[in-house]
Design a protein around this motif. Structure first.
Motif, PDB file in Angstrom:
ATOM      1  N   GLU A   1      -6.582  -3.392  -1.948  1.00 25.48           N
ATOM      2  CA  GLU A   1      -5.891  -4.657  -2.252  1.00 25.48           C
ATOM      3  C   GLU A   1      -6.837  -5.848  -2.147  1.00 25.48           C
TER       4      GLU A   1
ATOM      5  N   VAL B   1       0.851  -1.186   0.000  1.00 26.96           N
ATOM      6  CA  VAL B   1       0.000   0.000   0.000  1.00 26.96           C
ATOM      7  C   VAL B   1       0.887   1.235   0.000  1.00 26.96           C
TER       8      VAL B   1
ATOM      9  N   GLY C   1      -5.694   1.512   1.620  1.00 27.41           N
ATOM     10  CA  GLY C   1      -4.851   0.693   0.752  1.00 27.41           C
ATOM     11  C   GLY C   1      -5.173  -0.783   0.870  1.00 27.41           C
TER      12      GLY C   1
END
Length: 201
Positions: A76, A62, A72
């Motif tokens: 993901e 991230v 982040g």
């Protein structure tokens, strides 16, 4: 991360720009079902088989300069798990710990997110359609949270697999701290020495 050390989140966030940050989520859900009609499953806990053949948790690198760790991580999870991950969001309150690897300047942050069994099953069903499926992620697997009568089958056998970085340690701590297994049973797993198969075996 071999040779990693635990650090506090405030210390991790204060590391210099040469450090890269990774975030991972332990996704789990209560599972009231019984295996063979007699072994309580208790919870479903997800891990992933990575591209390198090791087990880990979904997540990845991230950019901590442009967004929060949690933003982040949630991004993901969408990439690794697919659209079903949009039904929930991992928050700062679900943060567990951080592990820093000084030689590579990588710090990994771990979170634990409790889902409903329906949400977890949706993630499993949708994962093959995720962007990274078949590339960085080879598939999802549930952790067996029981030990069979032979004393080996179930969680003891699962722990003999190869794990990436601190994933094995983080898994065992989460099973204990979140009370996903019977109290005290994780201590037995930590004391046991597991043999890793060699390339020739």
């Amino acid at each position: 991360m071999a040779g990693s050390r635990k650090i506090e989140l405030t210390e991790a966030l204060a590391l210099g720009s040469e450090w890269r940050h990774m975030c991972f989520a332990i996704l789990y859900a209560p599972d009231p079902r019984m295996l063979f009609g007699r072994i309580p499953l208790r919870y479903a806990v997800l891990m992933e088989m990575r591209f390198d053949g090791r087990l880990g948790f979904p997540g990845g690198f991230v950019n901590s300069q442009k967004r929060t760790l949690e933003d982040g991580l949630n991004r993901e999870l969408l990439t690794k798990l697919g659209e079903a991950a949009s039904a929930f969001s991992v928050e700062r309150t679900e943060y567990r710990n951080s592990h820093a690897e000084d030689t590579t300047h990588v710090v990994a942050h771990f979170y634990a997110k409790r889902l409903t069994l329906e949400q977890l099953e949706a993630v499993e069903a949708g994962a093959p359609k995720a962007k990274d499926h078949g590339l960085e992620v080879l598939g999802l697997v549930r952790v067996p949270l029981y030990t069979l009568r032979d004393g080996v089958g179930g969680l003891p056998a699962f722990l003999e697999n190869s794990f990436i970085g601190a994933a094995r340690e983080v898994l065992l701590e989460a099973l204990r701290d979140l009370e996903l297994v019977e109290p005290g049973s994780v201590l037995n797993f930590k004391r046991h020495s597991f043999r890793q198969p060699s390339l020739n075996s």
